[in-house]
Motif scaffolding. Structure first.
Motif, PDB file in Angstrom:
ATOM      1  N   ARG A 205      -0.428 -12.302   4.789  1.00  0.00           N
ATOM      2  CA  ARG A 205      -0.253 -11.879   6.184  1.00  0.00           C
ATOM      3  C   ARG A 205       0.853 -10.852   6.365  1.00  0.00           C
ATOM      4  NH1 ARG A 205      -0.938 -17.776   9.234  1.00  0.00           N
ATOM      5  NH2 ARG A 205      -2.921 -18.300   8.253  1.00  0.00           N
TER       6      ARG A 205
ATOM      7  N   ASP B  44       6.207  -4.415   5.880  1.00  0.00           N
ATOM      8  CA  ASP B  44       6.548  -5.425   6.892  1.00  0.00           C
ATOM      9  C   ASP B  44       7.886  -6.080   6.566  1.00  0.00           C
ATOM     10  OD1 ASP B  44       4.210  -5.108   8.385  1.00  0.00           O
ATOM     11  OD2 ASP B  44       3.110  -6.588   7.212  1.00  0.00           O
TER      12      ASP B  44
ATOM     13  N   SER C  83       5.592  -2.109  16.755  1.00  0.00           N
ATOM     14  CA  SER C  83       4.212  -2.511  16.523  1.00  0.00           C
ATOM     15  C   SER C  83       4.090  -3.375  15.269  1.00  0.00           C
ATOM     16  CB  SER C  83       3.328  -1.269  16.381  1.00  0.00           C
ATOM     17  OG  SER C  83       2.004  -1.626  16.049  1.00  0.00           O
ATOM     18  N   ARG C  84       4.762  -2.981  14.187  1.00  0.00           N
ATOM     19  CA  ARG C  84       4.697  -3.761  12.947  1.00  0.00           C
ATOM     20  C   ARG C  84       5.266  -5.166  13.150  1.00  0.00           C
ATOM     21  NH1 ARG C  84       3.371  -2.725   7.831  1.00  0.00           N
ATOM     22  NH2 ARG C  84       2.635  -0.641   7.344  1.00  0.00           N
TER      23      ARG C  84
ATOM     24  N   ARG D 191       5.565  -6.855  15.969  1.00  0.00           N
ATOM     25  CA  ARG D 191       4.696  -7.620  16.865  1.00  0.00           C
ATOM     26  C   ARG D 191       3.450  -8.116  16.119  1.00  0.00           C
ATOM     27  NH1 ARG D 191       4.076  -4.034  20.179  1.00  0.00           N
ATOM     28  NH2 ARG D 191       2.001  -3.271  19.578  1.00  0.00           N
ATOM     29  N   GLN D 192       2.844  -7.238  15.313  1.00  0.00           N
ATOM     30  CA  GLN D 192       1.644  -7.634  14.577  1.00  0.00           C
ATOM     31  C   GLN D 192       1.970  -8.694  13.522  1.00  0.00           C
ATOM     32  OE1 GLN D 192      -0.367  -4.158  13.021  1.00  0.00           O
ATOM     33  NE2 GLN D 192      -0.206  -3.082  14.975  1.00  0.00           N
TER      34      GLN D 192
ATOM     35  N   GLU E 145       4.358 -10.980  13.734  1.00  0.00           N
ATOM     36  CA  GLU E 145       4.526 -12.242  14.460  1.00  0.00           C
ATOM     37  C   GLU E 145       3.176 -12.809  14.883  1.00  0.00           C
ATOM     38  OE1 GLU E 145       8.883 -12.104  16.541  1.00  0.00           O
ATOM     39  OE2 GLU E 145       7.324 -10.873  17.477  1.00  0.00           O
ATOM     40  N   ASP E 146       2.252 -11.926  15.275  1.00  0.00           N
ATOM     41  CA  ASP E 146       0.913 -12.394  15.681  1.00  0.00           C
ATOM     42  C   ASP E 146       0.166 -12.990  14.489  1.00  0.00           C
ATOM     43  OD1 ASP E 146       1.373 -11.577  18.261  1.00  0.00           O
ATOM     44  OD2 ASP E 146       0.256  -9.692  18.082  1.00  0.00           O
ATOM     45  N   ARG E 147       0.249 -12.314  13.326  1.00  0.00           N
ATOM     46  CA  ARG E 147      -0.478 -12.815  12.152  1.00  0.00           C
ATOM     47  C   ARG E 147       0.091 -14.149  11.668  1.00  0.00           C
ATOM     48  NH1 ARG E 147      -0.108  -7.350  10.593  1.00  0.00           N
ATOM     49  NH2 ARG E 147       1.503  -7.826   9.048  1.00  0.00           N
TER      50      ARG E 147
END
Length: 299
Positions: free
Chosen positions: A6, A11, A40-41, A43-44, A46-48
């Motif tokens: 992930r 990242d 953006s990186r 946030r993505q 944390e979402d993954r």
């Protein structure tokens, strides 16, 4: 069934940069990346992971418990990736290696440059970036993996690191010509404290040590000026701002070049030690182990 990964190395670099900078904008400038890309990186990521890695506050961001846990892994993964790349470069015939050596002001003005120069002469494939910082920051950089190895004051405690001896130096008094202390062959610390002083910044391990010794003896220091380097201290002494405690070998250069007086400090504790600090020995690359061993006189 194994879950898909992930995050990637970029990242992890963004995660570390944001944690160390304390804000997205400062991290973006340090990487360098666009602020929108960093945001953006993160946030993505944390979402993954379905986890909040940072808490937002008025002054910036700070890692959550999950963020702190991932940071520890991220630093270890990036160190391993660096080591793997260095090994593959070696197999491919690309022999150049890059090391970061952090050291305090005293080390950089006494025993370190000559010893490092000899090692580099014997290892033409190696490039070293030498960074000067207070001992506390040096030890922290080594712990984080930001520095491959460091040199700190012997009196600074660094329990999380492997510590090796580098060398010893003796403190002496640098005084302008004609000063009351310049006439004698030596002087005591008590005598020294009767005169205005020029010292290093508060963060310096050597300056903290001197102030600690004054407190133990019940003496007060009148530090008129603080300067970031011994060269700046010598110029202030020459100008009449006060006298200074410096490593004897460093003071000899300013005595010869600037006509300053150099007087021995008679107290027993005037002899000090410098130490090398590294992470766990088994985790070091062969070159870092070789350099640490060379500086410590182990080979």
């Amino acid at each position: 069934m194994t879950k898909p990964q992930r995050f990637d190395l970029t990242d992890l670099r963004v995660l570390i940069a944001v944690a160390e900078a304390g804000s997205l904008s400062r991290a973006a400038a340090a990487l360098p990346l666009a602020l929108s890309a960093v945001s953006s990186r993160l946030r993505q990521l944390e979402d993954r992971l379905d986890l909040a890695l940072f808490e937002r506050h008025a002054g910036g961001v700070r890692p959550t418990a999950a963020g702190e846990a991932l940071l520890e892994h991220a630093r270890r993964i990036l160190r391993a990736a660096h080591d793997a790349q260095a090994a593959m470069d070696g197999l491919a015939g690309q022999r150049r290696e890059q090391l970061k050596l952090w050291a305090n002001t005293t080390a950089n003005s006494t025993v370190l440059p000559a010893a490092l120069g000899r090692f580099l002469a014997e290892h033409p494939y190696l490039d070293v970036t030498l960074v000067e910082r207070p001992s506390r920051e040096v030890a922290q950089a080594v712990e984080r993996g930001e520095a491959d190895l460091g040199v700190i004051d012997g009196g600074y405690e660094s329990p999380g690191l492997v510590v090796l001896p580098l060398g010893r130096y003796r403190l002496a008094v640098l005084a302008p010509p004609g000063h009351a202390l310049a006439a004698g062959p030596d002087c005591s610390f008590r005598e020294l404290t009767r005169h205005p002083l020029v010292g290093l910044p508060d963060g310096s391990a050597m300056q903290r040590f001197v102030e600690h010794m004054a407190a133990l003896a019940g003496l007060e220091l009148h530090v008129r000026a603080r300067a970031p380097s011994f060269a700046a201290i010598a110029r202030l002494v020459l100008g009449g701002a006060g006298v200074a405690l410096v490593p004897e070998s460093t003071g000899q250069g300013y005595r010869d070049a600037m006509g300053l007086a150099l007087v021995a400090l008679s107290d027993d504790w005037a002899e000090r030690e410098l130490k090398i600090c590294v992470r766990e020995w088994a985790s070091l690359t062969p070159t870092v182990r070789a350099l640490a061993g060379f500086l410590a006189g182990l080979d």
